[in-house]
Design a protein around this motif. Structure first.
Motif, PDB file in Angstrom:
ATOM      1  N   ASP A   1       5.231   2.480   6.628  1.00 47.93           N
ATOM      2  CA  ASP A   1       5.857   1.681   7.683  1.00 47.93           C
ATOM      3  C   ASP A   1       6.943   0.737   7.151  1.00 47.93           C
ATOM      4  O   ASP A   1       7.516  -0.029   7.926  1.00 47.93           O
ATOM      5  CB  ASP A   1       4.774   0.831   8.368  1.00 47.93           C
ATOM      6  N   ASP A   2       7.192   0.756   5.848  1.00 51.71           N
ATOM      7  CA  ASP A   2       8.240  -0.118   5.293  1.00 51.71           C
ATOM      8  C   ASP A   2       9.604   0.551   5.514  1.00 51.71           C
ATOM      9  O   ASP A   2      10.128   1.249   4.647  1.00 51.71           O
ATOM     10  CB  ASP A   2       7.988  -0.386   3.801  1.00 51.71           C
ATOM     11  N   THR A   3      10.142   0.335   6.710  1.00 51.93           N
ATOM     12  CA  THR A   3      11.398   0.973   7.104  1.00 51.93           C
ATOM     13  C   THR A   3      12.332  -0.066   7.731  1.00 51.93           C
ATOM     14  O   THR A   3      11.908  -1.174   8.067  1.00 51.93           O
ATOM     15  CB  THR A   3      11.133   2.107   8.109  1.00 51.93           C
ATOM     16  N   LEU A   4      13.581   0.317   7.913  1.00 54.73           N
ATOM     17  CA  LEU A   4      14.638  -0.617   8.321  1.00 54.73           C
ATOM     18  C   LEU A   4      14.378  -1.323   9.651  1.00 54.73           C
ATOM     19  O   LEU A   4      14.811  -2.462   9.851  1.00 54.73           O
ATOM     20  CB  LEU A   4      15.974   0.133   8.393  1.00 54.73           C
ATOM     21  N   ASP A   5      13.681  -0.642  10.565  1.00 62.49           N
ATOM     22  CA  ASP A   5      13.456  -1.250  11.885  1.00 62.49           C
ATOM     23  C   ASP A   5      12.648  -2.540  11.828  1.00 62.49           C
ATOM     24  O   ASP A   5      12.550  -3.268  12.817  1.00 62.49           O
ATOM     25  CB  ASP A   5      12.770  -0.237  12.817  1.00 62.49           C
TER      26      ASP A   5
ATOM     27  N   THR B   1      -2.363  -6.168   5.615  1.00 62.53           N
ATOM     28  CA  THR B   1      -2.914  -6.624   6.894  1.00 62.53           C
ATOM     29  C   THR B   1      -2.589  -5.691   8.051  1.00 62.53           C
ATOM     30  O   THR B   1      -2.766  -6.062   9.213  1.00 62.53           O
ATOM     31  CB  THR B   1      -2.380  -8.038   7.218  1.00 62.53           C
ATOM     32  N   SER B   2      -2.114  -4.486   7.759  1.00 67.23           N
ATOM     33  CA  SER B   2      -1.703  -3.600   8.842  1.00 67.23           C
ATOM     34  C   SER B   2      -2.868  -3.194   9.730  1.00 67.23           C
ATOM     35  O   SER B   2      -3.958  -2.880   9.249  1.00 67.23           O
ATOM     36  CB  SER B   2      -1.050  -2.338   8.281  1.00 67.23           C
ATOM     37  N   THR B   3      -2.598  -3.178  11.032  1.00 65.21           N
ATOM     38  CA  THR B   3      -3.582  -2.657  11.975  1.00 65.21           C
ATOM     39  C   THR B   3      -3.199  -1.234  12.385  1.00 65.21           C
ATOM     40  O   THR B   3      -3.861  -0.614  13.204  1.00 65.21           O
ATOM     41  CB  THR B   3      -3.674  -3.538  13.237  1.00 65.21           C
ATOM     42  N   HIS B   4      -2.091  -0.732  11.842  1.00 64.20           N
ATOM     43  CA  HIS B   4      -1.748   0.674  12.049  1.00 64.20           C
ATOM     44  C   HIS B   4      -2.565   1.507  11.076  1.00 64.20           C
ATOM     45  O   HIS B   4      -3.081   0.994  10.091  1.00 64.20           O
ATOM     46  CB  HIS B   4      -0.254   0.910  11.804  1.00 64.20           C
ATOM     47  N   ARG B   5      -2.624   2.800  11.345  1.00 61.87           N
ATOM     48  CA  ARG B   5      -3.447   3.636  10.470  1.00 61.87           C
ATOM     49  C   ARG B   5      -2.624   4.102   9.266  1.00 61.87           C
ATOM     50  O   ARG B   5      -2.339   5.284   9.094  1.00 61.87           O
ATOM     51  CB  ARG B   5      -4.029   4.818  11.239  1.00 61.87           C
ATOM     52  N   VAL B   6      -2.226   3.118   8.468  1.00 55.86           N
ATOM     53  CA  VAL B   6      -1.476   3.407   7.247  1.00 55.86           C
ATOM     54  C   VAL B   6      -2.157   2.684   6.083  1.00 55.86           C
ATOM     55  O   VAL B   6      -2.683   1.583   6.253  1.00 55.86           O
ATOM     56  CB  VAL B   6      -0.001   2.923   7.331  1.00 55.86           C
ATOM     57  N   ALA B   7      -2.157   3.322   4.924  1.00 52.42           N
ATOM     58  CA  ALA B   7      -2.745   2.702   3.742  1.00 52.42           C
ATOM     59  C   ALA B   7      -1.647   2.024   2.929  1.00 52.42           C
ATOM     60  O   ALA B   7      -0.492   2.450   2.943  1.00 52.42           O
ATOM     61  CB  ALA B   7      -3.447   3.767   2.904  1.00 52.42           C
ATOM     62  N   HIS B   8      -2.016   0.948   2.249  1.00 53.27           N
ATOM     63  CA  HIS B   8      -1.077   0.200   1.409  1.00 53.27           C
ATOM     64  C   HIS B   8      -1.298   0.602  -0.049  1.00 53.27           C
ATOM     65  O   HIS B   8      -2.376   0.368  -0.590  1.00 53.27           O
ATOM     66  CB  HIS B   8      -1.319  -1.304   1.524  1.00 53.27           C
ATOM     67  N   THR B   9      -0.270   1.157  -0.668  1.00 50.76           N
ATOM     68  CA  THR B   9      -0.409   1.481  -2.082  1.00 50.76           C
ATOM     69  C   THR B   9      -0.076   0.245  -2.920  1.00 50.76           C
ATOM     70  O   THR B   9       0.000  -0.870  -2.408  1.00 50.76           O
ATOM     71  CB  THR B   9       0.462   2.701  -2.460  1.00 50.76           C
TER      72      THR B   9
ATOM     73  N   TYR C   1       4.723  -9.754   6.759  1.00 46.13           N
ATOM     74  CA  TYR C   1       5.177  -8.954   5.615  1.00 46.13           C
ATOM     75  C   TYR C   1       4.142  -7.930   5.170  1.00 46.13           C
ATOM     76  O   TYR C   1       4.452  -6.769   4.907  1.00 46.13           O
ATOM     77  CB  TYR C   1       5.518  -9.906   4.469  1.00 46.13           C
ATOM     78  N   PHE C   2       2.882  -8.359   5.141  1.00 41.91           N
ATOM     79  CA  PHE C   2       1.837  -7.475   4.621  1.00 41.91           C
ATOM     80  C   PHE C   2       1.284  -6.502   5.664  1.00 41.91           C
ATOM     81  O   PHE C   2       0.309  -5.814   5.427  1.00 41.91           O
ATOM     82  CB  PHE C   2       0.742  -8.300   3.935  1.00 41.91           C
ATOM     83  N   ASP C   3       1.942  -6.453   6.838  1.00 42.26           N
ATOM     84  CA  ASP C   3       1.634  -5.382   7.788  1.00 42.26           C
ATOM     85  C   ASP C   3       2.332  -4.087   7.363  1.00 42.26           C
ATOM     86  O   ASP C   3       1.915  -2.988   7.732  1.00 42.26           O
ATOM     87  CB  ASP C   3       2.124  -5.746   9.201  1.00 42.26           C
ATOM     88  N   TYR C   4       3.425  -4.238   6.606  1.00 42.71           N
ATOM     89  CA  TYR C   4       4.269  -3.075   6.266  1.00 42.71           C
ATOM     90  C   TYR C   4       4.359  -2.789   4.773  1.00 42.71           C
ATOM     91  O   TYR C   4       4.669  -1.674   4.374  1.00 42.71           O
ATOM     92  CB  TYR C   4       5.696  -3.325   6.798  1.00 42.71           C
TER      93      TYR C   4
END
Ligand code: ZN
Length: 477
Positions: free
Chosen positions: A428-432, A198-206, A420-423
């Motif tokens: 973008d799956d990082t500690l922050d 569900t990310s609105t950032h320009r990242v793809a989910h593998t 959860y499904f934004d990252y």
């Protein structure tokens, strides 16, 4: 009837309910509440996920990071004082993402942000350039003829729904793992999907594109949501939309990884029975695996540690299992279940943490019917943290699947999956993304449930063994 007889009759009705009224004895409740409240204040969980993500980072199956994660886990569990810390070797596949170049060549030439799906073969050296056919579901894809799809690229443009339960993910993963199978049957050259995320950032989910570990025959690629929008816009032009893609994804030779196991040994008559606390040690390669599944690793280790340090040994053994390669084929989960097939009945219940760091909002279960009163009483201990009582259909999580199918009951503590499904499965799956308070609330829920499960006289019964295999056949859609 005399008054005395009436009293006896009354007592005979009341007695059984009095005996069973309390599934969890008061002393166990008091200690569970003390652990719960201490965890809410502070737990070691954040330090653990910080250490794993900063010192090891990405750790996809078979990679150097995977091997480093196994060493990290052994060292960490020993340093924390766990017993029987060891690595059970597991052979894992090693797939390498390589590089990916994907762009629209007509009608509006433009570069796209995307990533290969786990298990994707690469393209031929010269790449693939072909016309696109867009559908929104597997059903629409199945309805296409070979004539419509042969020599083309299938684009499955399904928008994943954002939900607290994460329920939208099931539909999207089915597209991820079956879209290419359906498309290949109709002669497609590759499959491009809108990310299962569900990310609105320009990242793809593998994520893995394999179903039941069957190798993929055509490349599978996930577009960032914003880039799927660009492609969908081009399709609306009515002109032929052409994509060009080149991928060097490939399989390398299998590697040895390991399930890392540690225990808080039980003491007394029930010590040979085991309560499983599971999470997976591997992660995808794009981020640092903080929320998937660094937080799960941290939650189960922290919960077990609190019980270890509470002063008294639990009656049953608490076993932390950090599973190898969950993401790309459940290698560790399958190996553990095989290895422990003869002692499966000693696995009284399992809890898995693999849904990120959101606060737990629901307790569900899959236990024998006559143990539901235990779950209901456990719920009263969790309710003050805003946790609802769910149903008795919990899956228990991917890594506990093989044990559950062999009859082990499971408890499910559902984390809030709204964000959860934004990252998930992205760079973008990082500690922050990890909130300390929510993480501590997770530990509080897990420590409460694990402590109760390890210390009550009764258990959760057994489940009917099952052997369901969900294939890509239409009947499972
Ligand atoms: Zn996971």
């Amino acid at each position: 009837m005399t008054a005395h007889a009436r009293l006896l009759l009354l007592a005979s009705f009341l007695l059984p309910t009095t005996v069973f009224a309390q599934a969890i004895p008061d002393d166990v409740k008091v200690q569970a509440e003390a652990l719960r409240d201490a965890a809410l204040q502070d737990s070691v969980a954040y330090d653990i996920v910080e250490s794993l993500t900063m010192e090891v980072g990405p750790r996809s199956a078979g990679s150097a990071g995977d091997a480093a994660a196994v060493r990290w886990a052994i060292d960490k569990l020993n340093a924390l004082g766990f017993k029987n810390v060891h690595a059970d070797e597991v052979l894992v596949p090693h797939w390498d993402r390589g590089t990916l170049d994907i762009r629209i060549t007509a009608p509006y030439p433009q570069f796209l942000v995307a990533t290969s799906l786990g298990g994707s073969p690469g393209t031929p050296e010269e790449g693939i350039e072909a016309e696109l056919v867009r559908v929104e579901s597997l059903a629409e894809l199945r309805a296409l003829s070979r004539e419509q799809l042969a020599g083309r690229i299938a684009f499955v443009d399904h928008v994943m729904e954002r939900k607290k339960s994460g329920a939208g993910y099931a539909v999207s993963t089915r597209i991820r793992s079956c879209g290419h199978v359906v498309a290949a049957e109709r002669g497609a050259l590759a499959t491009v999907i809108r990310s299962a995320g569900t990310s609105t950032h320009r990242v793809a989910h593998t994520g893995s594109m394999l179903r039941n570990n069957v190798p993929a025959t055509i490349p599978g690629i996930a577009l960032a949501n914003a880039d799927a929008d660009i492609l969908a816009y081009a399709m609306r032009s009515g002109e032929a939309v052409k994509l060009r893609l080149h991928s060097s994804a490939r399989y390398l030779k299998q590697e040895m990884s390991a399930n890392v196991v540690a225990e808080v040994p039980g003491n007394g008559d029930l010590a040979n029975e085991v309560v499983i606390l599971g999470a997976h040690l591997d992660s995808w390669d794009l981020g640092t695996g903080a929320i998937d599944d660094g937080t799960g690793v941290a939650i189960v280790i922290a919960a077990a540690k609190m019980i270890m340090e509470s002063g008294e040994s639990p009656r049953r053994t608490i076993r932390v299992v950090l599973f190898a390669n969950e993401e790309f084929g459940l290698s560790g989960a399958n190996k553990y279940a095989e290895q422990h097939a003869s002692s499966i009945d000693q696995h009284v219940v399992g809890l898995e943490a693999d849904f990120g760091p959101g606060a737990v909002w629901k307790l569900s279960s899959q236990v024998a019917e006559d143990a539901l009163d235990i779950v209901a009483e456990l719920h009263t201990l969790l309710e003050p943290m805003g946790i609802e009582q769910g149903d008795n259909k919990a899956s228990g999580g991917a890594d506990l699947g093989p044990l559950r199918k062999a009859g082990m009951p499971v408890l499910g503590l559902s984390a809030d999956g709204t964000e959860y499904f934004d990252y998930h499965h992205t760079a973008d799956d990082t500690l922050d993304k990890v909130d300390r308070d929510d993480l501590n609330q997770n530990v509080a829920a897990y420590v409460t449930a694990a402590y109760v499960a390890a210390n009550i006289e009764r258990n959760f019964g057994r489940l009917q063994p099952s052997n369901n295999v969900n294939t890509c056949a239409a009947e499972f859609d």
